[in-house]
Design an enzyme around this catalytic site. Structure first.
Site, PDB file in Angstrom:
ATOM      1  CB  CYS A 122      13.508   0.946   9.102  1.00  0.00           C
ATOM      2  SG  CYS A 122      13.035  -0.215   7.786  1.00  0.00           S
ATOM      3  CG  MET A 166      -1.983  -1.111   1.094  1.00  0.00           C
ATOM      4  SD  MET A 166      -3.335  -0.978   2.271  1.00  0.00           S
ATOM      5  CE  MET A 166      -4.283   0.362   1.562  1.00  0.00           C
ATOM      6  CB  SER A 167       1.590   4.088   0.561  1.00  0.00           C
ATOM      7  OG  SER A 167       0.499   4.303   1.423  1.00  0.00           O
ATOM      8  CB  VAL A 192     -11.618  -8.558   1.757  1.00  0.00           C
ATOM      9  CG1 VAL A 192     -12.076  -7.239   1.147  1.00  0.00           C
ATOM     10  CG2 VAL A 192     -11.033  -9.475   0.688  1.00  0.00           C
ATOM     11  CD  GLU A 215      -7.158  -1.497  -4.952  1.00  0.00           C
ATOM     12  OE1 GLU A 215      -6.681  -2.497  -4.361  1.00  0.00           O
ATOM     13  OE2 GLU A 215      -6.801  -0.340  -4.700  1.00  0.00           O
ATOM     14  CE1 TYR A 218      -4.815  -3.683   5.663  1.00  0.00           C
ATOM     15  CE2 TYR A 218      -6.420  -2.013   5.056  1.00  0.00           C
ATOM     16  CZ  TYR A 218      -6.100  -3.327   5.326  1.00  0.00           C
ATOM     17  OH  TYR A 218      -7.077  -4.298   5.259  1.00  0.00           O
TER      18      TYR A 218
END
Length: 200
Positions: free
Chosen positions: A147, A11-12, A169, A87, A177
């Protein structure tokens, strides 16, 4: 030659902005795209591909029981240059097989974007099948929230604490998250999580 692509990342890592960029690049050359996303992802609304940077656009909402080969075949015309699916981890294995048939029989490139594994470090069904069938795999990178090393997964936070079990899900974004490396997925900094996710 048409191919099946899977671009994955934690994610991201910019997956949604990348799919929107690809769509724009095709369309800026006058080429038609078919943008799709599973109906289960409702973060920005049903059938909306949205990035954390604020860009979004309408897409075809894909139901779990949809036959993607027949759906794409029915929407195909001579101008369709590519199928783009956001997705993709939420696809069923059978739907990934159908995408392979789109590539092989309809000769349309299919580019899929999604997570490789869930918050418990297990492969999603759609991602597993894409890894098995895709012609090309590409990892999109982001950094660990603790980190700064490469993030390989995401940690789910519920009520200010890491969640180690539950439904695979669980639709959410930055409020639920954080991307992490493997080491910090196993051993997250709980004090930093408390600062990032204050319990109200």
């Amino acid at each position: 030659m048409a191919q099946l692509f899977f671009e994955y990342g934690a994610m991201s890592s910019g997956k949604s902005i990348e799919i929107l960029k690809v769509a724009h690049n095709y369309e800026s050359q006058g080429r038609k795209v078919l943008l799709m996303t599973p109906i289960v992802d409702t973060r920005a609304g049903v059938g909306i591909v949205a990035s954390r940077m604020g860009l979004s656009r309408q897409a075809v909402a894909v139901k779990p029981e949809a036959d993607l080969y027949q759906l794409i075949k029915s929407m195909k015309d001579d101008n369709l240059a590519v199928v783009l699916i956001d997705e993709a981890q939420f696809l069923a294995a059978e739907q990934v097989d159908q995408l392979a048939h789109v590539v092989d029989n309809l000769h349309i490139p299919v580019m899929t974007f999604g997570l490789k594994q869930d918050a418990f470090n297990h492969l999603f069904e759609g991602s597993k099948r894409l890894i098995e069938l895709a012609d090309k795999l590409e990892e999109m990178k982001t950094i660990c929230s603790f980190c700064g090393k490469k993030a390989t997964t995401q940690l789910r936070i519920v009520d200010g604490k890491p969640q180690r079990e539950g439904a695979q899900v669980f639709i959410g974004g930055d409020e639920a998250y954080i991307p992490t490396c493997r080491r910090h997925w196993f051993n997250p900094d709980l004090a930093k999580i408390a600062d990032m996710f204050p319990v109200k």
